[in-house]
Write a protein that holds these residues in place. Structure first.
Motif, PDB file in Angstrom:
ATOM      1  N   ASN A 274      49.703  -1.913  -7.399  1.00  0.00           N
ATOM      2  CA  ASN A 274      48.959  -0.774  -7.014  1.00  0.00           C
ATOM      3  C   ASN A 274      49.907   0.109  -8.423  1.00  0.00           C
ATOM      4  OD1 ASN A 274      46.287  -1.689  -5.781  1.00  0.00           O
ATOM      5  ND2 ASN A 274      48.162  -1.289  -3.768  1.00  0.00           N
ATOM      6  N   VAL A 275      49.570   0.139  -9.780  1.00  0.00           N
ATOM      7  CA  VAL A 275      49.749   0.918 -10.947  1.00  0.00           C
ATOM      8  C   VAL A 275      49.244   2.221 -10.779  1.00  0.00           C
ATOM      9  CG1 VAL A 275      50.591   1.040 -13.023  1.00  0.00           C
ATOM     10  CG2 VAL A 275      50.508  -1.009 -11.891  1.00  0.00           C
ATOM     11  N   LEU A 276      50.280   3.522 -10.568  1.00  0.00           N
ATOM     12  CA  LEU A 276      49.266   4.916 -11.020  1.00  0.00           C
ATOM     13  C   LEU A 276      49.582   4.967 -12.850  1.00  0.00           C
ATOM     14  CD1 LEU A 276      51.476   7.020  -8.747  1.00  0.00           C
ATOM     15  CD2 LEU A 276      49.545   6.417  -7.949  1.00  0.00           C
ATOM     16  N   GLN A 277      48.163   5.744 -12.698  1.00  0.00           N
ATOM     17  CA  GLN A 277      48.101   6.117 -13.841  1.00  0.00           C
ATOM     18  C   GLN A 277      47.572   7.427 -13.888  1.00  0.00           C
ATOM     19  OE1 GLN A 277      45.208   2.878 -15.478  1.00  0.00           O
ATOM     20  NE2 GLN A 277      47.927   1.612 -16.711  1.00  0.00           N
TER      21      GLN A 277
ATOM     22  N   SER B 178      44.651  -1.387 -10.322  1.00  0.00           N
ATOM     23  CA  SER B 178      45.491  -2.867 -10.049  1.00  0.00           C
ATOM     24  C   SER B 178      45.624  -3.544 -11.054  1.00  0.00           C
ATOM     25  CB  SER B 178      44.125  -2.861  -8.717  1.00  0.00           C
ATOM     26  OG  SER B 178      44.845  -4.972  -8.670  1.00  0.00           O
ATOM     27  N   MET B 179      46.945  -4.826 -11.414  1.00  0.00           N
ATOM     28  CA  MET B 179      47.479  -4.976 -12.183  1.00  0.00           C
ATOM     29  C   MET B 179      48.419  -6.132 -11.998  1.00  0.00           C
ATOM     30  SD  MET B 179      48.928  -1.983 -14.442  1.00  0.00           S
ATOM     31  CE  MET B 179      48.655  -3.305 -16.526  1.00  0.00           C
ATOM     32  N   ARG B 180      47.812  -6.814 -12.301  1.00  0.00           N
ATOM     33  CA  ARG B 180      48.955  -8.947 -12.228  1.00  0.00           C
ATOM     34  C   ARG B 180      50.363  -8.330 -12.677  1.00  0.00           C
ATOM     35  NH1 ARG B 180      46.981 -13.465 -15.913  1.00  0.00           N
ATOM     36  NH2 ARG B 180      48.201 -11.683 -17.512  1.00  0.00           N
ATOM     37  N   PRO B 181      51.519  -8.222 -10.834  1.00  0.00           N
ATOM     38  CA  PRO B 181      52.713  -7.989 -11.918  1.00  0.00           C
ATOM     39  C   PRO B 181      53.673  -8.515 -12.840  1.00  0.00           C
ATOM     40  CG  PRO B 181      53.020  -8.543  -9.493  1.00  0.00           C
ATOM     41  CD  PRO B 181      51.373  -9.412 -10.570  1.00  0.00           C
ATOM     42  N   GLU B 182      52.847  -9.691 -13.789  1.00  0.00           N
ATOM     43  CA  GLU B 182      53.332  -9.706 -14.930  1.00  0.00           C
ATOM     44  C   GLU B 182      52.777  -9.220 -16.497  1.00  0.00           C
ATOM     45  OE1 GLU B 182      50.723 -12.655 -13.374  1.00  0.00           O
ATOM     46  OE2 GLU B 182      52.725 -12.713 -12.825  1.00  0.00           O
ATOM     47  N   ASP B 183      51.803  -8.060 -15.800  1.00  0.00           N
ATOM     48  CA  ASP B 183      51.667  -6.494 -16.603  1.00  0.00           C
ATOM     49  C   ASP B 183      52.577  -5.969 -16.587  1.00  0.00           C
ATOM     50  OD1 ASP B 183      50.042  -9.069 -17.560  1.00  0.00           O
ATOM     51  OD2 ASP B 183      48.564  -8.131 -16.383  1.00  0.00           O
TER      52      ASP B 183
END
Length: 176
Positions: A102-105, A111-116
């Protein structure tokens, strides 16, 4: 050998007693050596082991050749067992890796893949979730179960400016 079996221990019995187990134990090594030699590889483990034990046999040291071959095969068995455990541990670690983060923008949670995830992104980790990537805590405090990575059974404190590692589990509070 003469002390154990007496002087009547014939050469034929000696070959049966030591030669047959040598061939049974050493067949895979000797076959590997033959294949390596046919490919022009003269200095791999098979050619060296096969050559050493065959030289021992030519010198009349059949029990020593058998002993060396048995010790080699036992060593290979332990090596394969250890490698299997390592592969299993690596699979376990990869299975424990979170599929999404869960990335805060701004104010939005994406929701993103950890490798991204790249340096500078803010990741929100709720209690009970796996921490998706290594990072520094910007906000919040919690306890983190590091046992999946370190094997340490006591949870570590995660406070502002402390380092956390991907694959560990956030236990109490929300972390950014």
């Amino acid at each position: 050998v003469g002390l154990i079996w007496g002087e009547n221990f014939s050469e034929a019995r000696r070959w049966v007693f030591f030669g047959v187990p040598y061939l049974l134990c050493g067949y895979p090594v000797l076959l590997g050596a033959w294949r390596s030699l046919r490919k022009g590889r003269f200095f791999d483990e098979f050619t060296l082991m096969g050559g050493a034990t065959l030289a021992a046999i030519l010198l009349g040291e059949l029990p020593e050749a058998l002993g060396v071959m048995i010790f080699y095969q036992v060593g290979e068995m332990f090596q394969e067992r250890a490698a299997g455990r390592s592969r299993s541990s690596i699979r376990g670690l990869l299975a424990g890796k979170p599929m999404t983060a869960n990335v805060l923008q701004g104010e939005t949670l994406v929701s993103m893949r950890p490798e991204d995830i790249s340096t500078g992104m803010k990741v929100l980790v709720k209690p009970g979730e796996k921490i998706p990537v290594d990072g520094i805590v910007l906000a919040g405090n919690s306890r983190v179960d590091t046992s999946p990575i370190t094997g340490e059974s006591v949870p570590a404190k995660a406070l502002k400016d402390s380092q956390v590692f991907g694959g560990t589990i956030n236990l109490d509070g929300t972390l950014t």
